[in-house]
Design an enzyme around this catalytic site. Structure first.
Site, short mmCIF file in Angstrom:
data_model
loop_
_atom_site.label_atom_id
_atom_site.label_comp_id
_atom_site.label_asym_id
_atom_site.label_seq_id
_atom_site.Cartn_x
_atom_site.Cartn_y
_atom_site.Cartn_z
CG HIS A 34 -0.24 -0.36 2.57
ND1 HIS A 34 0.56 0.42 3.07
CD2 HIS A 34 -0.43 -1.32 3.44
CE1 HIS A 34 1.01 -0.06 4.23
NE2 HIS A 34 0.42 -1.05 4.40
CG HIS A 37 4.07 -1.67 1.96
ND1 HIS A 37 3.03 -2.15 1.97
CD2 HIS A 37 5.04 -2.38 2.59
CE1 HIS A 37 2.91 -3.05 2.91
NE2 HIS A 37 3.97 -3.21 3.36
N GLY A 147 8.85 1.18 8.34
CA GLY A 147 7.67 1.87 8.80
C GLY A 147 7.64 1.99 10.29
CD GLN A 148 9.13 6.59 13.29
OE1 GLN A 148 8.94 7.60 12.77
NE2 GLN A 148 9.56 6.69 14.25
CB SER A 186 -1.28 -5.95 4.49
OG SER A 186 -0.09 -5.39 3.95
#
Ligand code: PAF
Length: 285
Positions: A34, A37, A147-148, A186
């Site tokens: 998504h 990403h 990602g955080q 996701s």
């Protein structure tokens, strides 16, 4: 874009790039990509490195009653997305390629694993860091992007890199949200439209906690209580945890004097969502 499922082929490709003087950036993912990403891809591309994105749904990090079998998969769709985003190589190994025989060697996580998702999902982070360590050895990247939204995962991987002296710069990328505040995941596709609406309570309650902190509230317990009350009052979400912890090492906090992470895990039906917010002036990991 180059594409392979084989470790040997990927290694040959990367050796060639290195011999041309390129640095390598790795984005490990489990696919079903998504915009979150794609934000990792954008950041990775800014380094000027040769960007490798891996897609591997890692069985080691799923517990026996978790959603490994149902985790969303669509490698062809993902391949189109990452090619358009400018990824240089897509690595999507099979389980047999990654785990040709049962694993007997693992990376143990230690203290950071005993709280939040670590406490709720025993063995999860051991599976995560073991596969990430394998990917780091396969790709030998200069940079790796995470990602955080998976804040604890980021801290654990950063710590593994430091503890094991891996020559990799681990780069955090901020959470990407939908227009209404829902953090991209996701797993969002599993939400019914009613659950999706209710799931907005995650970002709303985090914003409210931040507002209280800005208004002068410094008690971690008070913020946690307010989070729980709001989530329970305004949604049917079942709270797995709602905690305020030290942003650097996830230790317990009583009075908020340095950066903290407010971390949430809430279930809507069988879908478990996580979200977080770091507060504190020098809020940085
Ligand atoms: O965050 C994820 O998607 C996974 O935990 C990771 C880092 C790709 C390891 O399987």
């Amino acid at each position: 874009m180059k594409r392979t499922s084989y470790i040997s082929e990927l290694r040959e490709m990367l050796a060639l790039e290195r011999s041309r003087g390129r640095k390598i950036a790795l984005i490990p993912t489990m696919g079903y990509l998504h915009q979150g990403h794609l934000a990792l891809v954008e950041r990775a591309k800014q380094t000027g490195a040769f960007v490798v994105l891996s897609i591997f749904i890692n069985p080691l990090q799923f517990g026996p009653n978790e959603d490994y079998a149902n985790y969303p998969r669509d490698v062809e769709r993902d391949a189109h997305l990452v090619e358009a985003a400018g990824v240089d190589a897509l690595f999507h190994p099979t389980s047999e390629e990654m785990y040709p025989s049962p694993m007997v060697t693992f990376v143990e996580v230690g203290q950071l694993d005993t709280v939040l998702c670590g406490a709720k999902r025993p063995g999860h982070f051991r599976g995560v860091v073991t596969v990430v360590c394998k990917l780091f050895h396969i790709v030998q990247p200069d940079f790796a992007f995470f990602g955080q939204k998976d804040y604890q995962q980021f801290l654990i991987i950063q710590r593994m890199v430091r503890d094991l002296n891996l020559p990799i710069e681990v780069c955090p990328v901020p959470i990407v949200r939908e227009h209404d505040g829902l953090a991209l995941s996701s797993r969002n596709i599993f939400l019914t439209s009613e659950q999706r609406q209710q799931a907005l309570i995650l970002s709303q309650s985090l914003n409210e906690a931040e507002r209280l902190w800005r208004a002068g509230e410094r008690s971690a317990r008070v913020l946690e209580r307010r989070l729980r009350e709001q989530i329970t009052r305004e949604s049917q979400g079942v709270i797995d945890y709602a905690e305020v912890r030290n942003a650097q090492d996830l230790s317990e906090v009583t009075n908020i004097e340095s950066p903290v992470v407010i971390a949430l895990a809430v279930r809507f039906g069988s879908t478990r969502l996580i979200d977080n917010k770091v507060i504190g002036v020098e809020a940085r990991v």
